[in-house]
Structures are given as C-alpha cells and as structure tokens.
Design an enzyme around this catalytic site. Structure first.
Site, PDB file in Angstrom:
ATOM      1  N   HIS A 167      30.807 106.428 -58.832  1.00 35.39           N
ATOM      2  CA  HIS A 167      32.015 106.039 -59.572  1.00 35.39           C
ATOM      3  C   HIS A 167      32.995 107.206 -59.715  1.00 35.39           C
ATOM      4  O   HIS A 167      34.128 107.168 -59.257  1.00 35.39           O
ATOM      5  CB  HIS A 167      31.642 105.587 -60.987  1.00 35.39           C
TER       6      HIS A 167
HETATM    7  C1  BDR Z   1      30.966 104.800 -65.570  1.00 33.97           C
HETATM    8  O1  BDR Z   1      30.006 104.802 -66.620  1.00 33.97           O
HETATM    9  C2  BDR Z   1      29.134 105.886 -66.480  1.00 33.97           C
HETATM   10  O2  BDR Z   1      27.823 105.442 -66.591  1.00 33.97           O
HETATM   11  C3  BDR Z   1      29.431 106.553 -65.166  1.00 33.97           C
HETATM   12  O3  BDR Z   1      29.312 107.960 -65.293  1.00 33.97           O
HETATM   13  C4  BDR Z   1      30.845 106.142 -64.873  1.00 33.97           C
HETATM   14  O4  BDR Z   1      31.773 107.049 -65.439  1.00 33.97           O
HETATM   15  C5  BDR Z   1      30.721 103.598 -64.680  1.00 33.97           C
HETATM   16  O5  BDR Z   1      30.827 102.417 -65.414  1.00 33.97           O
END
Ligand code: BDR
Ligand code: CA
Length: 313
Positions: free
Chosen positions: A243
C-alpha cells in the site's frame, strides 16, 4: 529537477517500512526532512520505535524521527496487529534502534518546518491515520497554504473497505482527521486500495528482493512473507499489497500511476459507513474536485523501480 522535500507521517507497519526505504534510497528525487510517527497499525510507542529501526536499516541513523499523536481526534484507537503482528514490524529480526527519538512533538515539527521553509516547497506524505496532519492544520491554519501537496495512502472506492465493509483502515481509524485534511484545500493525491491492491508482491517479486542478497533485501522479503498471509486468506490474492510504497513511488515516477481528479468526501457520522471515502469517480455530483484519486498502476514498472532502489541501500 530538484528533489521533492517531504515529511513522511507514518505508523510502521511493514508496508510503511518499504515506503520509507524507497524514499531514503532515492535522494535524487526525494529529500526527507523528517519522519513523524502516529498511532495506527500499533500504538505510538511502537510506531516511533519502528520508524527508527527502518532508518537504521537504511543506514540513516541521522534521520530525525518525532513522535506525534497517540490517539485519534475523537475516537478510541483501533490497531491492526492482526495484519502487522504484535510489534507492527513482525517478520525479520531487526535490532532495537540506537538512534534517539527527537525531542518535541511531531505536530510542532510539522508546523515549524512548514513555517520555516519557503511556501509551496514541502510535500506531506501520510501513510497512516491523519491525526498528526489534522492536528497541525487545526492548530496552525496558516500552514495549509504553505504545503506543496499531500500524497497519502488511504481510502477506497471500488475496493470499498478492508477494516469494515465500507472503510479503509487509515481513514477509518481517524475519520474526523481525514475530513479536516480532505477539506483543507491542500492539493491531494490519494492512493486508495483500488490501486494498492494491484501492487502485489507475487512470489517472483519477493524472490527478486531476496536475491539482492543484502540486509535490506532480506528484511523486505521477510516482512512481506509475514504480512502476505492476511491478504492471501482474506482476498485470495497472490501476495502482500504494498500500500504505502505507492506514495513514495509516485514522487519518483508519477507516470506509473493513473487516476482521476474528483471530489472525495469522508463519512464521519454514520455508524454503518464511518470512514468511508465517498469518491465521485463517475462525476455524478457538481461537488468540486479536491483530489487526484488513483485507480491503477504499472505494477511491473513499480516493482522494477522498487527493486532497483532497494539494491542501493
Ligand atoms: C493501510 O493500513 C495499514 O495497515 C497499512 O500500513 C496501510 O497504510 C492499508 O489499509
Ligand atoms: Ca501505514
């Protein structure tokens, strides 16, 4: 072109860690002025610790890391150990950080830096809940017009929710902060799940990290080995979604990403859809565009960039 000057606001998190490594490996394009930690994936004490572990892994113990807000503006903290493990950075065995946490609060660092640097020269890169950024905007509204851009990971439209049926984690944890940021008037680039779920560490891509044969390559491979289990079970996907590195990759190679300039609003009142990013992807309202909402990327180009840059560390 001069390097973009950025502040990374983060809650590491394995994918946050890779985003930070990518930025620190790319000095031609990115100058990191400091890293601000926020509570999110795990509580603040751990995110502030993990940010320093990552800086040391990158060979940058000189980087300034500040601790920020330990809870969302109006709601109790929700964390994600079920994804990232007890430490937030489970997977590789990495040493405790030796570098100090900076004195002073992350919000003060954000405000002071934005006031000290020439207007329009500092980009904010939030990779977690938006509590630190919103708190800075509320406390010092004058800094909003000094921000060059905010490039953030959060939200979803086609993918809808990952922490609730309707909401993505970063926005859900602090929807009131997200609402302040999305209404701030600062130019926004948003990396929602719609794009990050296409940045998947497939087995050959993870093999490429491991094949670097460096402590960084091994650590990144072991991080993705750990946190891929969650998305594989949930979505049946072929690997871990990176992500947060979409944010730092965008700063280096924006042409890898495609999106639309649209209006995005945050749901802050409904119990059912709290934290939903209501994205007018199809242009069915006359609400003014406030974000470049990204929907697609060249995944092979993204992983080629990432592997090439991680090899430098
Ligand atoms: C986001 O939530 C976190 O768990 C990850 O680091 C990312 O920033 C994804 O939904
Ligand atoms: Ca994150």
């Amino acid at each position: 072109m001069a390097a973009r000057r950025i502040i990374i606001d983060t809650d590491p998190g394995q994918d946050d860690a890779v985003a930070i490594l990518l930025a620190l490996a790319s000095p031609e394009e990115i100058e990191v002025l400091g890293i601000t930690a926020v509570a999110g994936n795990v509580p603040l004490a751990l995110t502030a610790r993990n940010a320093r572990i990552v800086c040391e892994l990158a060979g940058r113990p000189d980087m300034r890391v500040f601790a920020g807000c330990d809870r969302p503006l109006k709601r109790p903290l929700v964390t994600a150990e079920h994804v990232h493990g007890k430490t937030g950075l489970d997977g590789p065995v990495l040493p405790d950080p030796q570098m100090p946490l900076q004195e002073g609060h992350a919000v003060d660092f954000l405000i002071d830096t934005l006031r000290a640097e020439p207007a329009g020269t500092v980009t904010l890169c939030p990779l977690g809940p938006l509590t630190n950024i919103a708190t800075a905007f509320e406390r010092a509204p004058d800094i909003k017009e000094r921000v060059q851009q905010i490039v953030l990971m959060g939200g979803a439209y086609f993918e809808v929710g990952n922490i609730t049926p309707a909401a993505e984690f970063n926005i859900y944890v602090d929807p009131h902060a997200a609402d302040i940021v999305f209404k701030s008037g600062v130019p926004l680039v948003v990396m929602p799940l719609d794009v990050t779920h296409k940045a998947l560490v497939t087995p050959p891509r993870n093999d490429a990290f491991r094949a670097l044969g460096t402590p960084v390559g091994d650590a990144v491979a072991e991080m993705t080995d750990f946190f891929e289990r969650f998305d594989k079970e949930k979505y049946g996907s072929s690997g871990a979604p990176l992500h947060d590195p979409c944010v730092t990759a965008y700063l280096i190679r924006p042409e890898l990403f495609r999106g639309r300039h649209i209006n995005v609003e945050i749901e802050t009142t409904s119990d059912l859809t709290l934290g939903m990013t209501v994205a007018d992807w199809w242009g069915v309202t006359d609400r003014a565009a406030n974000a470049l909402f990204v929907g697609d990327l060249d995944a092979d180009g993204f992983f080629a960039l990432l592997t090439e840059r991680l090899a430098r560390l």
